[in-house]
Design an enzyme around this catalytic site. Structure first.
Site, PDB file in Angstrom:
ATOM      1  N   SER A 118       0.821   3.528   2.077  1.00  0.00           N
ATOM      2  CA  SER A 118       1.152   3.970   3.430  1.00  0.00           C
ATOM      3  C   SER A 118       2.145   3.066   4.125  1.00  0.00           C
ATOM      4  O   SER A 118       3.092   3.534   4.755  1.00  0.00           O
ATOM      5  CB  SER A 118      -0.123   4.061   4.272  1.00  0.00           C
ATOM      6  OG  SER A 118      -0.771   2.805   4.323  1.00  0.00           O
ATOM      7  N   CYS A 119       1.958   1.739   4.002  1.00  0.00           N
ATOM      8  CA  CYS A 119       2.778   0.838   4.811  1.00  0.00           C
ATOM      9  C   CYS A 119       3.805   0.073   4.013  1.00  0.00           C
ATOM     10  O   CYS A 119       4.714  -0.514   4.584  1.00  0.00           O
ATOM     11  CB  CYS A 119       1.895  -0.146   5.573  1.00  0.00           C
ATOM     12  SG  CYS A 119       1.181  -1.442   4.536  1.00  0.00           S
ATOM     13  N   GLY A 120       3.688   0.037   2.698  1.00  0.00           N
ATOM     14  CA  GLY A 120       4.659  -0.712   1.926  1.00  0.00           C
ATOM     15  C   GLY A 120       4.369  -2.192   1.930  1.00  0.00           C
ATOM     16  O   GLY A 120       3.227  -2.620   1.971  1.00  0.00           O
ATOM     17  N   CYS A 156       3.541  -5.792   2.755  1.00  0.00           N
ATOM     18  CA  CYS A 156       2.785  -6.422   3.841  1.00  0.00           C
ATOM     19  C   CYS A 156       3.151  -7.904   3.900  1.00  0.00           C
ATOM     20  O   CYS A 156       2.730  -8.686   3.067  1.00  0.00           O
ATOM     21  CB  CYS A 156       1.285  -6.252   3.619  1.00  0.00           C
ATOM     22  SG  CYS A 156       0.755  -4.530   3.667  1.00  0.00           S
ATOM     23  N   THR A 164       0.841  -1.183   0.000  1.00  0.00           N
ATOM     24  CA  THR A 164       0.000   0.000   0.000  1.00  0.00           C
ATOM     25  C   THR A 164       0.875   1.232   0.000  1.00  0.00           C
ATOM     26  O   THR A 164       2.065   1.181   0.312  1.00  0.00           O
ATOM     27  CB  THR A 164      -0.905   0.049   1.242  1.00  0.00           C
ATOM     28  OG1 THR A 164      -0.108   0.276   2.402  1.00  0.00           O
ATOM     29  CG2 THR A 164      -1.657  -1.262   1.412  1.00  0.00           C
TER      30      THR A 164
END
Length: 282
Positions: free
Chosen positions: A114-116, A118, A112
């Site tokens: 935002s978080c990269g 996963c 994503t």
């Protein structure tokens, strides 16, 4: 090719006054990365530098480490049922003889903005796959004064941010403070992949004489990407995570956080920071 920015109608309220006007927003679209024709990952990104993004992602994943290992990167035509090229699917073909990793559901990941990445990221994975150990790099020493001036130089180079206010940025500097490259993206991890991917295609890996500056926090994944590219110094204008500090300490990465003017915290790799007096212990 998708646009970097898009216009949307907005309702503006300012001190009780109401009006309508268009606003410029940063674009966000999915990019599917395929490896030798097989799906590998999907990331949400700002269109642009897609080939560099794909190449940098493969460096971060330990698939490639040299430009010669990539035969080609192309957009996939006919990515939709009606045969239209969306420019949202790229296929990376490895050079003959380069091992192709086992693409299983465990590796077929979704990232994503935002978080990269996963899943799958771990200290053991980084330790066993990096080809450019940071601890083995030639010694690099930078002064606090040099680091203090980098955020302003990064901000000055953020062209799209000035229009939208909605982009992260990552920049590579030389150990003398010279700006080498800067990339923007809705995801900070994508911005770093674009830098690393460009370095890969230009045969500049490992980046063993570089300082990486990111506009937000320093997550584990950003520390991982620095280690995989052989970058010895990672600096962030915000806080690092505990796992980023653990990885930096283990890998020999210098990690600087809260870089704001002359103030900063050095969380790991203090030996690369040229200070005149020992650090005060509290």
């Amino acid at each position: 090719m998708g646009r970097v920015t898009e216009r949307r109608r907005t309702l503006r309220i300012r001190d009780g006054a109401v009006s309508t006007r268009p606003d410029t927003l940063v674009a966000e679209e999915p990019l599917e990365i395929r490896l030798n024709g097989r799906p590998l990952a999907v990331t949400m990104r700002t269109p642009g530098d897609d080939f560099a993004l794909a190449a940098g992602f493969l460096v971060s994943e330990g698939v490639v480490g040299e430009g010669s290992e990539v035969r080609s990167i192309v957009y996939c035509a006919g990515a939709t049922e009606d045969g239209v090229n969306t420019y949202n699917v790229v296929d990376v073909r490895l050079a003959p003889g380069v091992p192709v990793p086992d693409i299983t559901l465990e590796r077929h990941v979704y990232t994503t903005s935002s978080c990269g990445l996963c899943g799958r990221a771990s200290l053991d994975a980084v330790r066993t796959t990096t080809r450019h150990p940071v601890a083995d790099a030639p010694p690099v020493r930078v002064t606090p004064e040099l680091l203090a001036g980098l955020p302003d130089r990064l901000r000055a180079a953020q062209r799209v941010f000035e229009t939208t206010g909605g982009l992260h940025a990552a920049a590579l500097f030389s150990e003398e403070g010279e700006l080498v490259d800067v990339r923007e993206d809705v995801g900070r991890h994508n911005a770093v992949d674009k830098l690393v991917g460009r370095a890969l295609t230009d045969d500049r890996l490992p980046l063993s004489r570089s300082v990486l500056l990111v506009s937000g926090r320093a997550s584990f994944e950003l520390a991982q990407k620095a280690v995989m590219a052989g970058i010895p110094v990672l600096a962030a204008v915000s806080a690092p995570s505990s796992l980023a500090v653990d990885l930096a300490a283990e890998a020999g990465l210098t990690l600087v956080g809260f870089l704001r003017g002359p103030s900063m915290n050095v969380y790991a790799g203090e030996h690369r920071i040229a200070v005149e007096a020992p650090a005060v212990r509290g």
